[in-house]
Design a protein around this motif. Structure first.
Motif, PDB file in Angstrom:
ATOM      1  N   LEU A 198       0.823  -1.212   0.000  1.00 54.99           N
ATOM      2  CA  LEU A 198       0.000   0.000   0.000  1.00 54.99           C
ATOM      3  C   LEU A 198       0.857   1.262   0.000  1.00 54.99           C
ATOM      4  O   LEU A 198       0.520   2.245  -0.672  1.00 54.99           O
ATOM      5  CB  LEU A 198      -0.930   0.010   1.211  1.00 54.99           C
ATOM      6  N   ALA A 199       1.952   1.238   0.742  1.00 52.58           N
ATOM      7  CA  ALA A 199       2.832   2.408   0.752  1.00 52.58           C
ATOM      8  C   ALA A 199       3.324   2.709  -0.659  1.00 52.58           C
ATOM      9  O   ALA A 199       3.364   3.871  -1.087  1.00 52.58           O
ATOM     10  CB  ALA A 199       4.010   2.175   1.694  1.00 52.58           C
ATOM     11  N   CYS A 200       3.680   1.662  -1.392  1.00 53.05           N
ATOM     12  CA  CYS A 200       4.126   1.859  -2.774  1.00 53.05           C
ATOM     13  C   CYS A 200       2.987   2.339  -3.667  1.00 53.05           C
ATOM     14  O   CYS A 200       3.197   3.173  -4.559  1.00 53.05           O
ATOM     15  CB  CYS A 200       4.714   0.561  -3.325  1.00 53.05           C
ATOM     16  N   VAL A 201       1.783   1.833  -3.443  1.00 55.35           N
ATOM     17  CA  VAL A 201       0.633   2.291  -4.229  1.00 55.35           C
ATOM     18  C   VAL A 201       0.401   3.786  -4.003  1.00 55.35           C
ATOM     19  O   VAL A 201       0.157   4.542  -4.953  1.00 55.35           O
ATOM     20  CB  VAL A 201      -0.632   1.482  -3.877  1.00 55.35           C
ATOM     21  N   PHE A 202       0.483   4.220  -2.750  1.00 56.63           N
ATOM     22  CA  PHE A 202       0.307   5.647  -2.465  1.00 56.63           C
ATOM     23  C   PHE A 202       1.372   6.481  -3.183  1.00 56.63           C
ATOM     24  O   PHE A 202       1.069   7.522  -3.777  1.00 56.63           O
ATOM     25  CB  PHE A 202       0.389   5.904  -0.957  1.00 56.63           C
ATOM     26  N   VAL A 203       2.617   6.017  -3.119  1.00 57.24           N
ATOM     27  CA  VAL A 203       3.699   6.741  -3.799  1.00 57.24           C
ATOM     28  C   VAL A 203       3.461   6.763  -5.302  1.00 57.24           C
ATOM     29  O   VAL A 203       3.576   7.815  -5.950  1.00 57.24           O
ATOM     30  CB  VAL A 203       5.067   6.101  -3.486  1.00 57.24           C
ATOM     31  N   ARG A 204       3.101   5.607  -5.861  1.00 60.29           N
ATOM     32  CA  ARG A 204       2.912   5.531  -7.307  1.00 60.29           C
ATOM     33  C   ARG A 204       1.768   6.426  -7.780  1.00 60.29           C
ATOM     34  O   ARG A 204       1.871   7.075  -8.825  1.00 60.29           O
ATOM     35  CB  ARG A 204       2.646   4.071  -7.718  1.00 60.29           C
ATOM     36  N   PHE A 205       0.685   6.466  -7.034  1.00 66.85           N
ATOM     37  CA  PHE A 205      -0.425   7.334  -7.426  1.00 66.85           C
ATOM     38  C   PHE A 205       0.024   8.793  -7.420  1.00 66.85           C
ATOM     39  O   PHE A 205      -0.294   9.555  -8.342  1.00 66.85           O
ATOM     40  CB  PHE A 205      -1.612   7.137  -6.483  1.00 66.85           C
ATOM     41  N   CYS A 206       0.764   9.167  -6.403  1.00 66.05           N
ATOM     42  CA  CYS A 206       1.248  10.549  -6.322  1.00 66.05           C
ATOM     43  C   CYS A 206       2.224  10.858  -7.452  1.00 66.05           C
ATOM     44  O   CYS A 206       2.194  11.954  -8.031  1.00 66.05           O
ATOM     45  CB  CYS A 206       1.913  10.791  -4.968  1.00 66.05           C
ATOM     46  N   GLU A 207       3.081   9.912  -7.776  1.00 64.10           N
ATOM     47  CA  GLU A 207       4.050  10.119  -8.854  1.00 64.10           C
ATOM     48  C   GLU A 207       3.349  10.343 -10.190  1.00 64.10           C
ATOM     49  O   GLU A 207       3.648  11.302 -10.916  1.00 64.10           O
ATOM     50  CB  GLU A 207       4.967   8.897  -8.968  1.00 64.10           C
ATOM     51  N   ASP A 208       2.428   9.460 -10.527  1.00 65.15           N
ATOM     52  CA  ASP A 208       1.836   9.490 -11.864  1.00 65.15           C
ATOM     53  C   ASP A 208       0.850  10.633 -12.052  1.00 65.15           C
ATOM     54  O   ASP A 208       0.506  10.973 -13.187  1.00 65.15           O
ATOM     55  CB  ASP A 208       1.145   8.157 -12.161  1.00 65.15           C
ATOM     56  N   ASN A 209       0.390  11.214 -10.951  1.00 71.91           N
ATOM     57  CA  ASN A 209      -0.549  12.328 -11.050  1.00 71.91           C
ATOM     58  C   ASN A 209       0.085  13.661 -10.655  1.00 71.91           C
ATOM     59  O   ASN A 209      -0.622  14.618 -10.333  1.00 71.91           O
ATOM     60  CB  ASN A 209      -1.786  12.026 -10.198  1.00 71.91           C
ATOM     61  N   ASP A 210       1.418  13.694 -10.701  1.00 64.79           N
ATOM     62  CA  ASP A 210       2.186  14.928 -10.478  1.00 64.79           C
ATOM     63  C   ASP A 210       1.913  15.573  -9.126  1.00 64.79           C
ATOM     64  O   ASP A 210       2.074  16.788  -8.971  1.00 64.79           O
ATOM     65  CB  ASP A 210       1.921  15.945 -11.595  1.00 64.79           C
ATOM     66  N   LEU A 211       1.504  14.776  -8.163  1.00 60.72           N
ATOM     67  CA  LEU A 211       1.347  15.301  -6.809  1.00 60.72           C
ATOM     68  C   LEU A 211       2.700  15.508  -6.145  1.00 60.72           C
ATOM     69  O   LEU A 211       2.814  16.248  -5.165  1.00 60.72           O
ATOM     70  CB  LEU A 211       0.488  14.339  -5.983  1.00 60.72           C
ATOM     71  N   VAL A 212       3.712  14.837  -6.658  1.00 60.39           N
ATOM     72  CA  VAL A 212       5.099  15.056  -6.242  1.00 60.39           C
ATOM     73  C   VAL A 212       5.901  15.429  -7.479  1.00 60.39           C
ATOM     74  O   VAL A 212       5.552  15.057  -8.601  1.00 60.39           O
ATOM     75  CB  VAL A 212       5.694  13.807  -5.558  1.00 60.39           C
ATOM     76  N   GLU A 213       6.981  16.171  -7.269  1.00 59.13           N
ATOM     77  CA  GLU A 213       7.726  16.704  -8.406  1.00 59.13           C
ATOM     78  C   GLU A 213       8.482  15.626  -9.177  1.00 59.13           C
ATOM     79  O   GLU A 213       8.429  15.567 -10.396  1.00 59.13           O
ATOM     80  CB  GLU A 213       8.722  17.781  -7.933  1.00 59.13           C
ATOM     81  N   ALA A 214       9.206  14.788  -8.453  1.00 59.14           N
ATOM     82  CA  ALA A 214      10.078  13.813  -9.107  1.00 59.14           C
ATOM     83  C   ALA A 214       9.667  12.403  -8.710  1.00 59.14           C
ATOM     84  O   ALA A 214       9.316  12.155  -7.557  1.00 59.14           O
ATOM     85  CB  ALA A 214      11.532  14.063  -8.715  1.00 59.14           C
ATOM     86  N   PRO A 215       9.710  11.468  -9.646  1.00 58.36           N
ATOM     87  CA  PRO A 215       9.372  10.082  -9.306  1.00 58.36           C
ATOM     88  C   PRO A 215      10.527   9.377  -8.608  1.00 58.36           C
ATOM     89  O   PRO A 215      11.692   9.624  -8.917  1.00 58.36           O
ATOM     90  CB  PRO A 215       9.087   9.454 -10.670  1.00 58.36           C
TER      91      PRO A 215
END
Length: 315
Positions: free
Chosen positions: A71-88
């Motif tokens: 789940l932690a990775c899913v949260f990170v991945r969702f944020c990455e792919d939707n530009d909620l964070v700057e860098a993947p």
């Protein structure tokens, strides 16, 4: 509608089993991993918090830990792919996947003796420093900090998110979604772990049922007492369907009565009125993440770094 592949759950199930096996092997091979768990179990037995023997107790815990890593990775991945964070950090479609690979390489240039376990922990610590995500990755409550994967186990987990579908040449699991639809997380909550589903009797509430119940509970309360005075608690909140529905309805009332107010202030007022509790730690984590994204969306905030520290009533 969510852009997440319907294949995600099917692919995650064998991955989860592999992570559980990895954690189990660590406990067998390393007394420094197993002994603290055995002491924790003994304390729980003495305090009458469990009647289970050690092995089944540990199996349940390791399932929680494995699910927490996923789940932690899913949260990170969702944020990455939707530009909620700057860098993947983990992966991403197109060039973002290579940027994530470069980020990992840079980490190991600075930490040559560490493994992907430490890399993922570093990613989670960086996520925890972003507004609204501290509780999701909290070392006191998130099970992933209780037992770390092996280096090889972490590498397999990381590789899962970077896998290219040979049939399309595209990233196998792309979380990009302009609507930020998070209902798919309820499917993960319900079906990812068979043992957790049976223990907690997990079953998603269909949208029409959620709306039907809110129409006959929340709406009459608002009509009688006014939207400012209403509070809603879901004592078995699951992945948060009722909480999100109630939040949206209350927020609309605040927006209608205070059209000139700061949207962030109105969002917090609506968040202050919804309360969720669940025995299942996966459920609380998912509900918290979903509410956070709903709050960001309603506030018009595209990046987590720009978010206020929204307060949520979840436990």
């Amino acid at each position: 509608m969510s852009c997440v592949s319907p294949q995600l759950l099917a692919d995650l199930k064998p991955l989860l089993l592999g992570l559980e096996a990895d954690l189990r092997e660590l406990c067998r091979e390393r007394p420094d991993v197993d002994e603290p768990l055995r002491s924790e179990w003994a304390s729980a037995r003495e305090a009458n918090r469990t009647a289970s023997a050690y092995e089944p107790w540990r199996e349940e815990l390791l399932t929680q830990v494995a699910v927490a890593w996923v789940l932690a990775c899913v949260f990170v991945r969702f944020c990455e792919d939707n530009d909620l964070v700057e860098a993947p950090w983990l992966s991403g479609p197109g060039l973002r996947r290579q940027r994530a690979l470069d980020q990992r390489q840079h980490y190991f240039q600075q930490h040559p003796t560490e493994t992907d376990r430490e890399y993922l922990y570093d990613v989670f610590e960086q996520m925890a420093r972003l507004p609204g995500l501290g509780d999701l990755f909290d070392k006191r409550h998130n099970p992933l900090w209780r037992v770390g994967l092996s280096g090889d186990g972490a590498t397999k987990l990381l590789a899962f998110w970077q896998r290219i579908d040979p049939a399309t040449g595209q990233l196998a699991h792309d979380f990009s979604d302009p609507e930020w639809d998070t209902r798919f997380l309820g499917d993960l909550y319900q079906d990812l772990s068979e043992s957790a589903r049976k223990k907690y009797a997990l079953l998603q509430t269909p949208t029409f049922v959620e709306e039907f119940i809110l129409d006959r509970t929340l709406e009459p309360a608002i009509a009688e007492f006014g939207h400012r005075e209403v509070r809603l608690i879901d004592p078995t909140c699951g992945s948060g369907h009722f909480l999100l529905g109630a939040f949206a309805r209350l927020l609309r009332r605040w927006q209608l009565t205070h059209p000139a107010a700061n949207p962030r202030d109105l969002v917090q007022k609506a968040l202050d009125q919804v309360f969720g509790v669940d025995l299942n730690p996966f459920a609380v984590a998912i509900a918290r993440f979903r509410l956070l994204l709903a709050a960001l969306q309603a506030s018009g905030i595209p990046r987590l770094r720009d978010a206020p520290a929204f307060q949520m009533n979840l436990a």
